[in-house]
Scaffold this motif. Structure first.
Motif, short mmCIF file in Angstrom:
data_model
loop_
_atom_site.label_atom_id
_atom_site.label_comp_id
_atom_site.label_asym_id
_atom_site.label_seq_id
_atom_site.Cartn_x
_atom_site.Cartn_y
_atom_site.Cartn_z
N LEU A 44 11.74 -18.38 -5.11
CA LEU A 44 11.90 -19.61 -4.34
C LEU A 44 12.81 -19.40 -3.13
CD1 LEU A 44 12.08 -22.25 -7.20
CD2 LEU A 44 10.16 -21.77 -5.68
N LYS A 45 13.77 -18.50 -3.25
CA LYS A 45 14.61 -18.18 -2.09
C LYS A 45 13.80 -17.46 -1.02
CE LYS A 45 19.04 -18.14 -4.54
NZ LYS A 45 20.12 -17.31 -5.12
N THR A 46 12.86 -16.64 -1.44
CA THR A 46 11.94 -16.02 -0.48
C THR A 46 11.15 -17.08 0.26
OG1 THR A 46 11.72 -13.95 -1.73
CG2 THR A 46 9.91 -14.52 -0.25
N VAL A 47 10.67 -18.08 -0.48
CA VAL A 47 9.95 -19.19 0.14
C VAL A 47 10.83 -19.86 1.19
CG1 VAL A 47 8.96 -21.47 -0.24
CG2 VAL A 47 8.44 -19.60 -1.83
N ARG A 48 12.06 -20.16 0.80
CA ARG A 48 12.97 -20.88 1.72
C ARG A 48 13.24 -20.08 2.99
NH1 ARG A 48 14.45 -23.48 4.85
NH2 ARG A 48 16.13 -25.02 5.01
N ARG A 49 13.39 -18.76 2.85
CA ARG A 49 13.66 -17.91 4.02
C ARG A 49 12.50 -17.91 5.01
NH1 ARG A 49 15.40 -14.19 0.23
NH2 ARG A 49 13.52 -12.90 0.49
N HIS A 50 11.29 -18.10 4.49
CA HIS A 50 10.10 -17.98 5.34
C HIS A 50 9.49 -19.33 5.73
CE1 HIS A 50 10.38 -13.93 3.57
NE2 HIS A 50 9.76 -13.53 4.66
N LEU A 51 10.16 -20.42 5.38
CA LEU A 51 9.60 -21.74 5.63
C LEU A 51 10.26 -22.39 6.85
CD1 LEU A 51 7.45 -23.47 4.16
CD2 LEU A 51 9.33 -24.62 2.99
N LYS A 52 9.44 -22.89 7.77
CA LYS A 52 9.96 -23.61 8.93
C LYS A 52 10.58 -24.94 8.50
CE LYS A 52 6.57 -21.86 12.29
NZ LYS A 52 5.46 -22.25 13.21
N LEU A 65 15.26 -28.86 -10.23
CA LEU A 65 16.56 -28.19 -10.15
C LEU A 65 16.44 -26.85 -9.45
CD1 LEU A 65 19.55 -28.18 -10.91
CD2 LEU A 65 18.90 -27.16 -13.11
N PHE A 66 15.43 -26.07 -9.79
CA PHE A 66 15.22 -24.78 -9.13
C PHE A 66 15.04 -24.97 -7.62
CE2 PHE A 66 13.46 -22.82 -13.23
CZ PHE A 66 14.53 -21.96 -13.37
N VAL A 67 14.20 -25.91 -7.26
CA VAL A 67 13.89 -26.14 -5.85
C VAL A 67 15.14 -26.58 -5.08
CG1 VAL A 67 12.65 -27.72 -4.31
CG2 VAL A 67 11.43 -26.59 -6.17
N ALA A 68 15.93 -27.48 -5.68
CA ALA A 68 17.15 -27.96 -5.02
C ALA A 68 18.16 -26.83 -4.84
CB ALA A 68 17.76 -29.10 -5.83
N GLN A 69 18.25 -25.94 -5.82
CA GLN A 69 19.19 -24.82 -5.72
C GLN A 69 18.83 -23.89 -4.58
OE1 GLN A 69 19.16 -23.22 -9.81
NE2 GLN A 69 21.33 -23.75 -9.91
N CYS A 70 17.58 -23.92 -4.17
CA CYS A 70 17.13 -23.04 -3.08
C CYS A 70 17.06 -23.78 -1.74
CB CYS A 70 15.77 -22.43 -3.43
SG CYS A 70 15.85 -21.36 -4.87
N GLY A 71 17.63 -24.98 -1.69
CA GLY A 71 17.74 -25.68 -0.42
C GLY A 71 16.49 -26.39 0.02
N MET A 72 15.63 -26.74 -0.95
CA MET A 72 14.40 -27.48 -0.63
C MET A 72 14.40 -28.81 -1.36
SD MET A 72 11.53 -24.42 -0.56
CE MET A 72 11.94 -23.72 -2.17
N ARG A 73 13.47 -29.67 -0.97
CA ARG A 73 13.37 -30.99 -1.58
C ARG A 73 12.09 -31.06 -2.38
NH1 ARG A 73 11.74 -36.14 0.51
NH2 ARG A 73 11.30 -35.14 2.50
N PHE A 74 12.19 -31.55 -3.60
CA PHE A 74 11.05 -31.62 -4.52
C PHE A 74 10.24 -32.89 -4.24
CE2 PHE A 74 9.64 -32.09 -9.18
CZ PHE A 74 8.62 -31.18 -9.01
#
Length: 207
Positions: free
Chosen positions: A106-114, A197-206
Motif C-alpha cells: 500500500l505504501k508503493t501505491v501511495r508513492r505512485h498515486l497522484k 486502518l491499513f489504508v489510513a496508515q499509508c496516507g490514503m482515504r478509504f
C-alpha cells in the motif's frame, strides 16, 4: 465497465494513466488500453510478463495506446512517476500475507498515486470466507480431444486470516494423462475496518 464506473463515481480528475500492479498476462491491461488509457503493467513473474508481451503484436492493430510491461515486486517498486489510478485486481492484495507485506504494497501505491488519484483493488471478503468456509472443488474444462481437470482443496487459518489452496491440474487426452502439476496458493482475506486502518496508515482515504 466496472472500473470505468468507479472512475466516474469517485474520480476528481480525468483518469488517463493507469498502473496495474500484479498485472499477470494483461487481462485488465489490454481492455483498458483499447479504451484509450495509458497503462503500465507490473508483475513479479517473468513468465506472466512474457505471455503478456506476446499479445502486443496482435494488439498493435487495435489501439494506438500500447501498454508497457515491467518486472518488479509491488512491495518495493519505485518507478519515479505517478499515476491517475492504480489497480490490484484479481485478489493481488491478498497475496501479501503478512501485515508488513500489506503495508509495503500500500505504501508503493501511495508513492505512485497522484493527488486525488484512485486506488482500486478487490479482495477476499472475510465475513464470506468465514461463512462459506474453504471446501474441495473440481472444475473440468473441455479441450480438443480431451479435458483439463482442476482439483482444489482449501484450509483455513483464521488467526492469520489466510486460506491455503492446494491445486492439482490434470491434462487428459482421451483416457491418457498428458501432464500433471501442483500449485499451492496462500490467500489473505480482509475485513472492512482492517482495510480502512491499513489504508489510513499509508496516507490514503478509504472510500
Amino acid at each position: 465497465d466496472l472500473l470505468e464506473e468507479v472512475f466516474r463515481r469517485f474520480g476528481k480528475t480525468k483518469i488517463k494513466e493507469i498502473l496495474d500492479l500484479g498485472c499477470g498476462t494483461g487481462n485488465h491491461v489490454f481492455p483498458l488500453a483499447s479504451r484509450g488509457y495509458q497503462v503500465t503493467g507490473v508483475d513479479r513473474a517473468e513468465d506472466m510478463l512474457s505471455h503478456a508481451r506476446s499479445k502486443l503484436t496482435h494488439f498493435k492493430n487495435q489501439s494506438k495506446s500500447l501498454p508497457v510491461f515491467l518486472q518488479g515486486d509491488l512491495r518495493s517498486l519505485e518507478l519515479g512517476r505517478k499515476f491517475d489510478a492504480i489497480l490490484m485486481m484479481f485478489a493481488v492484495l491478498g497475496y501479501q500475507r503478512t501485515n508488513e507485506d500489506v503495508l509495503a504494497a500500500l505504501k508503493t501505491v501511495r508513492r505512485h498515486l497522484k493527488p486525488h488519484g484512485l486506488f482500486i483493488a478487490d479482495v477476499w471478503y472475510g465475513p464470506a470466507v468465514l461463512a462459506i468456509r474453504p471446501s474441495d472443488k473440481i472444475k473440468t474444462i473441455p479441450t480438443q480431444g480431451g479435458k483439463v481437470i482442476r482439483l482444489a482443496s482449501g484450509n483455513l487459518d483464521s488467526y492469520h486470516h489466510l486460506v491455503t489452496v492446494d491445486y492439482q491440474v490434470l491434462h487428459l487426452k482421451g483416457h491418457r494423462l498428458l501432464t500433471q502439476s501442483e500449485e499451492v496458493h496462500q490467500m489473505r482475506y480482509f475485513f472492512a475496518q482492517e482495510l480502512g486502518l491499513f489504508v489510513a496508515q499509508c496516507g490514503m482515504r478509504f472510500l
